[in-house]
Write a protein that holds these residues in place. Sequence first.
Motif, PDB file in Angstrom:
ATOM      1  N   ALA A   1      45.612   7.611  32.946  1.00 51.84           N
ATOM      2  CA  ALA A   1      44.937   8.843  32.539  1.00 51.84           C
ATOM      3  C   ALA A   1      43.709   8.996  33.416  1.00 51.84           C
ATOM      4  O   ALA A   1      43.123   8.010  33.871  1.00 51.84           O
ATOM      5  CB  ALA A   1      44.533   8.775  31.067  1.00 51.84           C
ATOM      6  N   THR A   2      43.316  10.225  33.642  1.00 52.97           N
ATOM      7  CA  THR A   2      42.105  10.507  34.388  1.00 52.97           C
ATOM      8  C   THR A   2      41.143  11.241  33.465  1.00 52.97           C
ATOM      9  O   THR A   2      41.519  12.232  32.836  1.00 52.97           O
ATOM     10  CB  THR A   2      42.411  11.373  35.633  1.00 52.97           C
ATOM     11  OG1 THR A   2      43.352  10.673  36.451  1.00 52.97           O
ATOM     12  CG2 THR A   2      41.154  11.675  36.423  1.00 52.97           C
ATOM     13  N   VAL A   3      39.932  10.719  33.367  1.00 53.95           N
ATOM     14  CA  VAL A   3      38.878  11.345  32.574  1.00 53.95           C
ATOM     15  C   VAL A   3      37.757  11.721  33.534  1.00 53.95           C
ATOM     16  O   VAL A   3      37.241  10.867  34.263  1.00 53.95           O
ATOM     17  CB  VAL A   3      38.354  10.394  31.472  1.00 53.95           C
ATOM     18  CG1 VAL A   3      37.215  11.042  30.704  1.00 53.95           C
ATOM     19  CG2 VAL A   3      39.486   9.992  30.532  1.00 53.95           C
ATOM     20  N   VAL A   4      37.414  13.006  33.552  1.00 56.12           N
ATOM     21  CA  VAL A   4      36.363  13.511  34.445  1.00 56.12           C
ATOM     22  C   VAL A   4      35.258  14.125  33.598  1.00 56.12           C
ATOM     23  O   VAL A   4      35.506  15.063  32.820  1.00 56.12           O
ATOM     24  CB  VAL A   4      36.927  14.562  35.433  1.00 56.12           C
ATOM     25  CG1 VAL A   4      35.820  15.147  36.306  1.00 56.12           C
ATOM     26  CG2 VAL A   4      38.039  13.959  36.284  1.00 56.12           C
ATOM     27  N   TRP A   5      34.058  13.626  33.750  1.00 55.83           N
ATOM     28  CA  TRP A   5      32.893  14.183  33.061  1.00 55.83           C
ATOM     29  C   TRP A   5      32.544  15.526  33.694  1.00 55.83           C
ATOM     30  O   TRP A   5      32.387  15.633  34.910  1.00 55.83           O
ATOM     31  CB  TRP A   5      31.721  13.210  33.163  1.00 55.83           C
ATOM     32  CG  TRP A   5      30.429  13.708  32.611  1.00 55.83           C
ATOM     33  CD1 TRP A   5      30.214  14.284  31.398  1.00 55.83           C
ATOM     34  CD2 TRP A   5      29.159  13.663  33.245  1.00 55.83           C
ATOM     35  NE1 TRP A   5      28.900  14.592  31.227  1.00 55.83           N
ATOM     36  CE2 TRP A   5      28.214  14.224  32.358  1.00 55.83           C
ATOM     37  CE3 TRP A   5      28.711  13.209  34.487  1.00 55.83           C
ATOM     38  CZ2 TRP A   5      26.863  14.340  32.667  1.00 55.83           C
ATOM     39  CZ3 TRP A   5      27.368  13.321  34.784  1.00 55.83           C
ATOM     40  CH2 TRP A   5      26.458  13.879  33.882  1.00 55.83           C
ATOM     41  N   THR A   6      32.457  16.567  32.885  1.00 58.72           N
ATOM     42  CA  THR A   6      32.148  17.918  33.371  1.00 58.72           C
ATOM     43  C   THR A   6      30.817  18.409  32.809  1.00 58.72           C
ATOM     44  O   THR A   6      30.512  19.589  32.901  1.00 58.72           O
ATOM     45  CB  THR A   6      33.270  18.899  32.962  1.00 58.72           C
ATOM     46  OG1 THR A   6      33.396  18.901  31.531  1.00 58.72           O
ATOM     47  CG2 THR A   6      34.594  18.518  33.612  1.00 58.72           C
ATOM     48  N   GLY A   7      30.034  17.508  32.237  1.00 57.85           N
ATOM     49  CA  GLY A   7      28.843  17.907  31.504  1.00 57.85           C
ATOM     50  C   GLY A   7      27.517  17.787  32.222  1.00 57.85           C
ATOM     51  O   GLY A   7      26.466  17.823  31.577  1.00 57.85           O
ATOM     52  N   ASN A   8      27.533  17.651  33.537  1.00 56.74           N
ATOM     53  CA  ASN A   8      26.264  17.588  34.266  1.00 56.74           C
ATOM     54  C   ASN A   8      25.688  19.000  34.369  1.00 56.74           C
ATOM     55  O   ASN A   8      26.231  19.857  35.040  1.00 56.74           O
ATOM     56  CB  ASN A   8      26.465  16.995  35.654  1.00 56.74           C
ATOM     57  CG  ASN A   8      25.163  16.829  36.412  1.00 56.74           C
ATOM     58  OD1 ASN A   8      24.113  17.321  36.002  1.00 56.74           O
ATOM     59  ND2 ASN A   8      25.235  16.134  37.533  1.00 56.74           N
ATOM     60  N   SER A   9      24.590  19.230  33.687  1.00 56.45           N
ATOM     61  CA  SER A   9      23.978  20.566  33.698  1.00 56.45           C
ATOM     62  C   SER A   9      22.922  20.704  34.786  1.00 56.45           C
ATOM     63  O   SER A   9      22.142  21.644  34.780  1.00 56.45           O
ATOM     64  CB  SER A   9      23.380  20.877  32.323  1.00 56.45           C
ATOM     65  OG  SER A   9      22.453  19.880  31.957  1.00 56.45           O
ATOM     66  N   GLY A  10      22.906  19.772  35.733  1.00 53.04           N
ATOM     67  CA  GLY A  10      21.996  19.868  36.858  1.00 53.04           C
ATOM     68  C   GLY A  10      21.069  18.674  37.000  1.00 53.04           C
ATOM     69  O   GLY A  10      20.656  18.346  38.105  1.00 53.04           O
ATOM     70  N   ASP A  11      20.761  18.012  35.915  1.00 49.99           N
ATOM     71  CA  ASP A  11      19.862  16.862  35.959  1.00 49.99           C
ATOM     72  C   ASP A  11      20.585  15.553  35.670  1.00 49.99           C
ATOM     73  O   ASP A  11      19.934  14.519  35.459  1.00 49.99           O
ATOM     74  CB  ASP A  11      18.719  17.038  34.949  1.00 49.99           C
ATOM     75  CG  ASP A  11      17.734  18.115  35.374  1.00 49.99           C
ATOM     76  OD1 ASP A  11      17.525  18.269  36.595  1.00 49.99           O
ATOM     77  OD2 ASP A  11      17.194  18.801  34.485  1.00 49.99           O
ATOM     78  N   GLY A  12      21.896  15.570  35.630  1.00 45.95           N
ATOM     79  CA  GLY A  12      22.643  14.352  35.346  1.00 45.95           C
ATOM     80  C   GLY A  12      22.230  13.760  34.007  1.00 45.95           C
ATOM     81  O   GLY A  12      21.993  14.480  33.044  1.00 45.95           O
ATOM     82  N   THR A  13      22.095  12.465  33.974  1.00 45.47           N
ATOM     83  CA  THR A  13      21.720  11.771  32.744  1.00 45.47           C
ATOM     84  C   THR A  13      20.237  11.418  32.747  1.00 45.47           C
ATOM     85  O   THR A  13      19.839  10.330  32.334  1.00 45.47           O
ATOM     86  CB  THR A  13      22.577  10.505  32.544  1.00 45.47           C
ATOM     87  OG1 THR A  13      22.404   9.645  33.681  1.00 45.47           O
ATOM     88  CG2 THR A  13      24.041  10.848  32.377  1.00 45.47           C
ATOM     89  N   LYS A  14      19.417  12.364  33.205  1.00 48.50           N
ATOM     90  CA  LYS A  14      17.958  12.146  33.293  1.00 48.50           C
ATOM     91  C   LYS A  14      17.389  11.677  31.957  1.00 48.50           C
ATOM     92  O   LYS A  14      16.530  10.823  31.911  1.00 48.50           O
ATOM     93  CB  LYS A  14      17.283  13.439  33.748  1.00 48.50           C
ATOM     94  CG  LYS A  14      15.811  13.303  34.002  1.00 48.50           C
ATOM     95  CD  LYS A  14      15.257  14.586  34.581  1.00 48.50           C
ATOM     96  CE  LYS A  14      13.790  14.430  34.900  1.00 48.50           C
ATOM     97  NZ  LYS A  14      13.282  15.632  35.547  1.00 48.50           N
ATOM     98  N   ASN A  15      17.890  12.263  30.854  1.00 46.32           N
ATOM     99  CA  ASN A  15      17.548  11.758  29.523  1.00 46.32           C
ATOM    100  C   ASN A  15      18.721  12.034  28.594  1.00 46.32           C
ATOM    101  O   ASN A  15      19.627  12.794  28.921  1.00 46.32           O
ATOM    102  CB  ASN A  15      16.217  12.334  29.001  1.00 46.32           C
ATOM    103  CG  ASN A  15      16.304  13.814  28.689  1.00 46.32           C
ATOM    104  OD1 ASN A  15      17.074  14.233  27.819  1.00 46.32           O
ATOM    105  ND2 ASN A  15      15.525  14.626  29.405  1.00 46.32           N
ATOM    106  N   TYR A  16      18.685  11.428  27.428  1.00 42.23           N
ATOM    107  CA  TYR A  16      19.821  11.445  26.511  1.00 42.23           C
ATOM    108  C   TYR A  16      20.248  12.850  26.099  1.00 42.23           C
ATOM    109  O   TYR A  16      21.422  13.104  25.887  1.00 42.23           O
ATOM    110  CB  TYR A  16      19.485  10.604  25.276  1.00 42.23           C
ATOM    111  CG  TYR A  16      20.634  10.450  24.313  1.00 42.23           C
ATOM    112  CD1 TYR A  16      21.760   9.701  24.646  1.00 42.23           C
ATOM    113  CD2 TYR A  16      20.612  11.060  23.069  1.00 42.23           C
ATOM    114  CE1 TYR A  16      22.823   9.550  23.770  1.00 42.23           C
ATOM    115  CE2 TYR A  16      21.670  10.918  22.172  1.00 42.23           C
ATOM    116  CZ  TYR A  16      22.766  10.173  22.540  1.00 42.23           C
ATOM    117  OH  TYR A  16      23.814  10.031  21.671  1.00 42.23           O
TER     118      TYR A  16
END
Length: 164
Positions: free
Chosen positions: A17-32
């Motif tokens: 299976a391939t899981v791709v994170w599509t939730g980067n809103s521009g700042d990545g995981t800068k904070n939770y």
Amino acid sequence: MNMGTSMSKKGEHNYSATVVWTGNSGDGTKNYRAFSRNHEITCGNKPIINGSADPAFLGDSSRYNPEELLLSSLSACHMLWYLHLCADAGITVSNYTDNAEGRMIETNNGSGHFDKVMLKPIVNIGADDDSELARSLHDKAHSFCFIANSVNFAVECEAEIRCG
């Protein structure tokens, strides 16, 4: 190319299976709270499953979460074995609906685990079919279920058999 499933040698089945994170809103995981938990799940050329986290963990309630997918996998595996066993036993199933429920417990360190799943299938069989045999085949299906045999928590079944 992602093929989803293949058989390497007799009795061994491999899955991908391939899981791709599509939730980067521009700042990545800068904070939770800075990122979306949205992701896409694909297996070969099958339709995309839109995933996220449970809303309790800042996920999108309109998307499937891993906990729901685990519960669904347990339910589907049990159902597929049950239908197979009924066909072999001469029991005609005309309808099968499972309203499965699962409980996940969060621990003090922030992790968690499932401690129980209850399958609640409602099965319609032929009027002349053996309802006790149909009921007993749920136990056999449970013992054969690949997914139930792979988890470390209780998977129980409260089946309702309807004749006619």
